[in-house]
Design an enzyme around this catalytic site. Structure first.
Site, mmCIF file in Angstrom:
data_model
loop_
_atom_site.group_PDB
_atom_site.id
_atom_site.type_symbol
_atom_site.label_atom_id
_atom_site.label_comp_id
_atom_site.label_asym_id
_atom_site.label_seq_id
_atom_site.Cartn_x
_atom_site.Cartn_y
_atom_site.Cartn_z
ATOM 1 N N HIS A 1 -63.957 14.491 16.278
ATOM 2 C CA HIS A 1 -62.938 13.527 16.771
ATOM 3 C C HIS A 1 -63.651 12.306 17.337
ATOM 4 O O HIS A 1 -64.431 11.673 16.633
ATOM 5 C CB HIS A 1 -62.048 14.247 17.786
ATOM 6 C CG HIS A 1 -60.824 13.523 18.252
ATOM 7 N ND1 HIS A 1 -60.320 12.391 17.658
ATOM 8 C CD2 HIS A 1 -59.980 13.797 19.294
ATOM 9 C CE1 HIS A 1 -59.233 12.002 18.298
ATOM 10 N NE2 HIS A 1 -58.999 12.824 19.304
ATOM 11 N N HIS B 1 -60.885 11.785 6.983
ATOM 12 C CA HIS B 1 -59.835 11.719 8.003
ATOM 13 C C HIS B 1 -58.697 12.641 7.589
ATOM 14 O O HIS B 1 -58.397 12.775 6.410
ATOM 15 C CB HIS B 1 -59.296 10.289 8.130
ATOM 16 C CG HIS B 1 -58.586 10.048 9.422
ATOM 17 N ND1 HIS B 1 -57.275 10.422 9.612
ATOM 18 C CD2 HIS B 1 -59.003 9.513 10.588
ATOM 19 C CE1 HIS B 1 -56.908 10.089 10.844
ATOM 20 N NE2 HIS B 1 -57.937 9.538 11.463
ATOM 21 N N ASP C 1 -64.821 5.490 13.194
ATOM 22 C CA ASP C 1 -66.099 5.740 13.880
ATOM 23 C C ASP C 1 -67.322 5.303 13.086
ATOM 24 O O ASP C 1 -68.439 5.391 13.590
ATOM 25 C CB ASP C 1 -66.212 7.246 14.189
ATOM 26 C CG ASP C 1 -65.159 7.670 15.188
ATOM 27 O OD1 ASP C 1 -64.373 8.573 14.873
ATOM 28 O OD2 ASP C 1 -65.094 7.047 16.269
#
Ligand code: SDX
Length: 433
Positions: free
Chosen positions: A268, A309, A367
């Site tokens: 995450h 994702h 990210d």
């Protein structure tokens, strides 16, 4: 699926019994089947990881993973990143509309009013070793705020909920900067409320009492956009954690502390720290093939960090904005040919041409580039997820307020039991082994 006059429904036959399950429409995206009636038929649904299960209804954020769309209260993330600010976005997420100039001034003033933390928290930080991970310190310190505000956390009171939200948005940068200062043995820097939100955070992070601090406005702007991009993302793991904790009536500070703990995981929010470490480990483009092979190897737990994702099966719109921001920051710092950026771009190109990633619709996520920007802004790697938590606090408090303002029930998932059926106790003397 049959249609009743004003509502759709689906019918299931379970053990010969016909069960009608209502279907609810969304304003955008998938419809849902309400399954509560299944309990009467003695059967549950099974969806570990919540691949196809809605835990709530919400009007805050919408994500269309197939199209790569993300909107906060209907506004596209690209437009907010270009024209809004993180604090204005905090207002939008919490209240549902963009603020007028007066509303924004009042909101900004309220946040500024709450940037200080109780001086006793200094002693709290002093209890940590210098090498404590900043996420461990932040998670603990936010939970500790419950000890200072337990008299004004009546979550059934809308004003108390808003006050807790303002306190959390205002104080989390102060606590984050204290976590950083503690880890480098420098004195804590008090907030300077003449500065905007992102500038104040960078000031508390990087200034020292011994010399004047000059902040490049481009750096402050980049930090503000980063916080905005991380502000919310519907029912992700950490937001779902916050909602589940709050559903028992726990106070907002404890709930957000639980959210920070969930965000810390490398699957995450911890992926930004892991993605930069991966890019640094790759070092040279000639090693990329080895990492791609490891990522594709079913027997190797290695994943390409910052890739893939649960929802996006197209480009994460935040990653696209982040890539542009990354190029701007590096250009402004005269390091546009950063080896890290070059490696990231080569890795992205090779992966997106590889059938393994194409078939699984794996794209760079929020990210993948954020770590390169944060490193360019001078933020140490172990502070990356802390920055994510500062941004995401806006979403956590908005979802808390949304849920607590409606008729909610305690979250209590069921299970598929696969253990022993009933058996009698075996006295110690009769046990084998
Ligand atoms: C965030 O939920 C949110 O909205 C999160 C977030 C937010 O704003 O809150 O967007 C922020 O958490 C972004 C994600 C950051 N995490 C990472 O970058 C870590 C690397 N990514 C993976 O761990 C993974 O992609 C997840 C955890 C993000 C998603 O996992 P899923 O949806 O459970 O997908 P999966 O693990 O079932 O993968 C499906 C297939 C598998 O292969 P097969 O078993 O079908 O052969 O894709 C493969 C996976 O092995 N796969 C990857 C991969 N991600 C998925 N293979 C290599 N590298 C990857 N990164």
């Amino acid at each position: 699926m049959s249609r009743s006059p004003n509502q759709q429904s689906v019918h299931l036959s379970v053990d010969g019994k016909d069960i009608e399950l209502p279907v609810r429409r969304s304003t955008q995206g998938q419809r849902v089947i309400e399954i509560e009636n299944l309990r009467k038929a003695g059967i549950f649904t099974y969806d570990p990881g919540f691949i196809a299960t809605a835990s709530c209804d919400s009007s805050i954020t919408f994500v269309d993973g197939e199209q790569g769309i993300l909107t906060y209260r209907g506004y596209p993330i690209e437009q907010l990143a270009s024209h809004s600010s993180h604090l204005e976005t905090c207002y939008l997420l919490f209240h549902g509309e963009l603020p007028s100039a007066t509303q924004l001034d009042e909101f900004t003033g309220s946040i500024r009013h709450h940037t200080l933390v109780h001086e006793h928290l200094v002693n709290f930080f002093r209890g940590f070793h210098a090498d404590a991970h900043p996420m461990a310190m932040l998670c603990s310190a936010v939970g500790a705020l419950s000890a200072f505000y337990h008299k004004t956390t009546d979550i059934t009171d809308a004003e108390d909920r808003e006050l807790s939200a303002m306190r959390l948005i205002a104080k989390i940068p102060t606590l984050a900067a204290m976590s950083y200062k503690h880890s480098i043995g420098q004195p804590y820097v008090y907030p300077d409320n003449s500065k905007d939100y992102a500038s104040n955070f960078l000031y508390m992070m990087f200034s020292t009492p011994c010399e004047s601090y000059h902040l490049d406005p481009a750096v402050a702007h980049a930090m503000d956009v980063l916080l905005l991009l991380h502000a919310d993302h519907e029912q992700n793991a950490s937001t779902s954690t916050v909602r589940l904790a709050a559903s028992s009536g726990a106070n907002p500070f404890a709930c957000v502390s639980a959210g920070i703990a969930s965000l810390w995981g490398p699957a995450h929010g911890g992926a930004n720290e892991a993605a930069l470490r991966m890019l640094m480990e790759i070092g040279d483009d000639k090693h990329i093939g080895k990492f791609i092979a490891r990522a594709k190897d079913p027997d190797d737990p290695f994943r390409l960090m910052g890739f893939g994702h649960r929802i996006y099966k197209n480009h994460d719109p935040r990653a696209r904005v982040m890539q542009q921001l990354c190029a701007q920051v590096l250009e402004a710092q005269g390091s546009s040919n950063s080896p890290l950026l070059r490696t990231a771009r080569t890795l992205e190109r090779i992966a997106l041409e590889d059938d393994y990633f194409i078939k699984r619709k794996l794209y760079p996520n929020v990210d993948f580039y954020s770590g390169i920007i944060l490193q360019a802004l001078g933020v140490p790697t172990d502070m990356f997820t802390v920055i994510f938590a500062i941004g995401r606090t806006a979403g956590w408090v908005a979802h808390l307020n949304e849920m607590l303002g409606t008729d909610y029930r305690i979250g209590r998932p069921r299970q598929l039991y696969t253990g022993f059926t009933e058996r009698d106790f075996v006295p110690l003397e009769r046990r084998e082994g």
